[in-house]
Design an enzyme around this catalytic site. Structure first.
Site, PDB file in Angstrom:
ATOM      1  NE  ARG A  94      -4.021  -0.700   0.096  1.00  0.00           N
ATOM      2  CZ  ARG A  94      -4.994  -0.929   0.585  1.00  0.00           C
ATOM      3  NH1 ARG A  94      -5.355  -1.951   1.044  1.00  0.00           N
ATOM      4  NH2 ARG A  94      -5.915   0.056   0.164  1.00  0.00           N
ATOM      5  NE  ARG A 106      -6.284   5.834   2.731  1.00  0.00           N
ATOM      6  CZ  ARG A 106      -7.019   5.294   3.546  1.00  0.00           C
ATOM      7  NH1 ARG A 106      -8.243   5.759   4.036  1.00  0.00           N
ATOM      8  NH2 ARG A 106      -6.865   4.090   3.976  1.00  0.00           N
ATOM      9  NE  ARG A 149      -8.874   9.076  -2.023  1.00  0.00           N
ATOM     10  CZ  ARG A 149     -10.094   9.610  -1.320  1.00  0.00           C
ATOM     11  NH1 ARG A 149     -10.389  10.858  -1.446  1.00  0.00           N
ATOM     12  NH2 ARG A 149     -11.131   8.844  -0.899  1.00  0.00           N
ATOM     13  CG  ASP A 169      -9.192  -1.415  -4.292  1.00  0.00           C
ATOM     14  OD1 ASP A 169      -8.696  -1.082  -3.459  1.00  0.00           O
ATOM     15  OD2 ASP A 169     -10.108  -2.446  -4.103  1.00  0.00           O
ATOM     16  CE1 TYR A 208     -13.789  -5.574   1.329  1.00  0.00           C
ATOM     17  CE2 TYR A 208     -12.281  -7.102   0.601  1.00  0.00           C
ATOM     18  CZ  TYR A 208     -12.686  -6.018   1.343  1.00  0.00           C
ATOM     19  OH  TYR A 208     -11.729  -5.701   2.014  1.00  0.00           O
TER      20      TYR A 208
HETATM   21  O1  1CP Z   1       0.344   1.084  -3.171  1.00  0.00           O
HETATM   22  C1  1CP Z   1      -0.561   0.421  -3.324  1.00  0.00           C
HETATM   23  O2  1CP Z   1      -0.670  -0.826  -2.725  1.00  0.00           O
HETATM   24  C2  1CP Z   1      -1.710   1.064  -3.951  1.00  0.00           C
HETATM   25  C3  1CP Z   1      -2.738   0.138  -4.576  1.00  0.00           C
HETATM   26  C4  1CP Z   1      -3.672  -0.576  -3.913  1.00  0.00           C
HETATM   27  C5  1CP Z   1      -3.834  -1.953  -3.685  1.00  0.00           C
HETATM   28  C6  1CP Z   1      -2.616  -3.029  -3.907  1.00  0.00           C
HETATM   29  C7  1CP Z   1      -4.950  -0.166  -3.244  1.00  0.00           C
HETATM   30  C8  1CP Z   1      -5.313   1.327  -3.375  1.00  0.00           C
HETATM   31  N1  1CP Z   1      -5.708  -1.269  -2.848  1.00  0.00           N
HETATM   32  C9  1CP Z   1      -4.681  -2.385  -3.133  1.00  0.00           C
HETATM   33  C10 1CP Z   1      -5.467  -3.649  -2.731  1.00  0.00           C
HETATM   34  C11 1CP Z   1      -6.613  -3.772  -1.711  1.00  0.00           C
HETATM   35  N2  1CP Z   1      -7.806  -3.127  -1.781  1.00  0.00           N
HETATM   36  C12 1CP Z   1      -6.668  -4.992  -0.619  1.00  0.00           C
HETATM   37  C13 1CP Z   1      -5.485  -5.988  -0.525  1.00  0.00           C
HETATM   38  C14 1CP Z   1      -4.279  -5.287   0.073  1.00  0.00           C
HETATM   39  C15 1CP Z   1      -4.374  -5.245   1.821  1.00  0.00           C
HETATM   40  O3  1CP Z   1      -4.633  -6.253   2.233  1.00  0.00           O
HETATM   41  O4  1CP Z   1      -4.318  -4.020   2.176  1.00  0.00           O
HETATM   42  C16 1CP Z   1      -7.866  -4.831  -0.261  1.00  0.00           C
HETATM   43  C17 1CP Z   1      -8.332  -5.924   0.863  1.00  0.00           C
HETATM   44  C18 1CP Z   1      -8.495  -3.681  -0.808  1.00  0.00           C
HETATM   45  C19 1CP Z   1      -9.963  -3.422  -0.341  1.00  0.00           C
HETATM   46  C20 1CP Z   1      -9.941  -1.853  -0.054  1.00  0.00           C
HETATM   47  N3  1CP Z   1      -9.607  -1.056  -1.071  1.00  0.00           N
HETATM   48  C21 1CP Z   1     -10.579  -1.284   1.027  1.00  0.00           C
HETATM   49  C22 1CP Z   1     -11.259  -2.134   2.379  1.00  0.00           C
HETATM   50  C23 1CP Z   1     -10.287  -2.454   3.104  1.00  0.00           C
HETATM   51  C24 1CP Z   1     -11.141  -3.413   4.364  1.00  0.00           C
HETATM   52  O5  1CP Z   1     -10.685  -3.213   5.450  1.00  0.00           O
HETATM   53  O6  1CP Z   1     -12.119  -3.923   3.975  1.00  0.00           O
HETATM   54  C25 1CP Z   1     -10.408   0.076   1.073  1.00  0.00           C
HETATM   55  C26 1CP Z   1     -10.715   1.167   1.992  1.00  0.00           C
HETATM   56  C27 1CP Z   1     -10.016   0.289  -0.137  1.00  0.00           C
HETATM   57  C28 1CP Z   1      -9.605   1.694  -0.844  1.00  0.00           C
HETATM   58  C29 1CP Z   1      -8.216   1.790  -1.270  1.00  0.00           C
HETATM   59  N4  1CP Z   1      -7.623   1.133  -2.233  1.00  0.00           N
HETATM   60  C30 1CP Z   1      -6.423   1.781  -2.487  1.00  0.00           C
HETATM   61  C31 1CP Z   1      -6.264   3.016  -1.641  1.00  0.00           C
HETATM   62  C32 1CP Z   1      -5.177   3.888  -1.855  1.00  0.00           C
HETATM   63  C33 1CP Z   1      -7.486   3.275  -0.977  1.00  0.00           C
HETATM   64  C34 1CP Z   1      -7.932   4.226   0.034  1.00  0.00           C
HETATM   65  C35 1CP Z   1      -8.843   5.073  -0.592  1.00  0.00           C
HETATM   66  C36 1CP Z   1      -8.526   6.329  -0.538  1.00  0.00           C
HETATM   67  O7  1CP Z   1      -7.999   7.023  -1.428  1.00  0.00           O
HETATM   68  O8  1CP Z   1      -9.536   6.799   0.321  1.00  0.00           O
END
Ligand code: 1CP
Length: 344
Positions: free
Chosen positions: A23, A27, A36, A73, A151
């Protein structure tokens, strides 16, 4: 030019142990928040190849990691299978039409038709490859079918997974049909990511720990292995990283044709090395909250280095970086990993 990161995934000698952070585009970076805000919302950002490319490259330029990870994502996959994804501010992702029965599953778009709709991802990859330095690797990714299915069935993130688990124990056939349909899309999606130019694949099974150990292979791992087998048969030169989070008891049962095993922060690195170090390169596994303190970070990097030595390892966090980590501390982590492992 050979990329240190790819060489390290295959267990080859490298001048130092490469590092990236799960990640890492996100943010905690003010530069990310700016892009963003311009995009309006998170999904717009994923759908805009120019902006997604820009935020993918930010951590490489700002923090100095050895690999970029595609900005997208995992949930764009079910979205393009026809489920209606929304990101609700302060709440996270939401599908308003979770899968409850067989007829809803049948309505979902599958196979190549779904994978072909993710054109904005492939466009983003092509743009990144034009701009990424040649010695840095680009990691493409997917969620594991199980993590995606949580999900798709619950409709959102969950603490208890009770709807999925009700299906697991009372209608396992339906859960397997969902997992098989997602697996087919993921295979083709990852193939198209490779064709677009990614150098490495990572499969995130973020919610592996929700499954009881004796059922983990049946409901998750075997589908991840099926994806890896499919990709390895066609693209043996592309390393595959498996990251099942939070299942140390599964270390004794790990099998499959992949290259790197991602160790999460709750699994002792010594244990992972003892059980898997001969068969797989290991990635990880600093507890991400150590990033709040530079001292705690250095201590952990040195400890991990002492355990892993100078080969068959990739430095990473044991899960994603949190949004309130100071950028300075993220930079410190990366430079410390490179410092302690440099061979000359
Ligand atoms: O650098 C990076 O890794 C950014 C790319 C990336 C990746 C690999 C994002 C951007 N999301 C993911 C994968 C992802 N998304 C996973 C697997 C990785 C992990 O376990 O961390 C999962 C479970 C998600 C689902 C997801 N996306 C959630 C829910 C998490 C939960 O607790 O259920 C959320 C909140 C997101 C949003 C998201 N995705 C990525 C970002 C930067 C964000 C935040 C959104 C924002 O900018 O507000």
């Amino acid at each position: 030019m050979s990329k240190i990161f790819v060489d390290a995934c295959f267990g080859k000698e490298t001048p130092y142990t490469p590092v990236w952070m799960m990640r890492q585009a996100g943010r905690y970076l003010p530069e990310y928040m700016k892009v963003r805000a311009e995009a309006g919302n998170f999904l717009n950002l994923c759908h805009d190849p120019k902006k997604a490319c820009e935020v993918t490259l930010q951590p490489v330029d700002i923090v100095g990691v050895d690999a970029a990870i595609l900005f997208s994502d995992i949930l764009v996959i079910p979205d393009e299978m026809g489920m209606d994804l929304e990101f609700i501010k302060g709440e996270g992702p939401k599908f308003n039409d979770p899968i409850k029965d067989e007829s809803e599953l049948e309505r979902l778009i599958g196979g190549d038709e779904a994978a072909s709709k993710l054109t904005y991802v492939y466009e983003t990859i092509k743009l990144i490859k034009e701009q990424l330095a040649e010695d840095k690797a680009l990691i493409g990714f997917t969620g594991a079918p199980w993590t995606l299915a949580t999900y798709m069935i619950e409709g959102q993130g969950t603490k208890t997974y009770n709807i999925c688990k009700k299906m697991m124990y009372s209608n396992p056939e339906l859960l397997h049909k969902i997992l098989a349909k997602v697996t087919e899309v993921v295979k083709l999606y990852m193939e198209k990511q490779i064709e677009a130019g990614i150098d490495v694949v990572q499969i995130f099974d973020s919610w592996a720990a929700a499954i009881e150990p004796s059922k983990y292979d049946e409901f998750s791992w075997k589908y991840m292995v099926e994806i890896a087998d499919y990709l390895k048969a066609k693209y043996p030169h592309i390393p595959i990283i498996m990251f099942p989070k939070g299942i140390p008891s599964f270390l004794d049962s790990v099998y499959g044709n992949f290259d790197v095993f991602g160790v999460d922060w709750s699994t002792p690195m010594t244990l992972a090395k003892e059980k898997l170090g001969d068969r797989y390169v290991l990635q990880g596994n600093m507890e991400p909250c150590r990033l709040y303190s530079k001292e705690a970070t250095t201590t952990s990097v040195e400890e991990i280095q002492n355990i892993m030595g100078t080969s068959r390892h990739i430095f990473n966090l044991g899960h994603g970086i949190l949004p309130d980590v100071p950028v300075e501390n993220a930079k410190h982590f990366v430079s410390e990993c490179q410092r302690v492992s440099r061979k000359s």
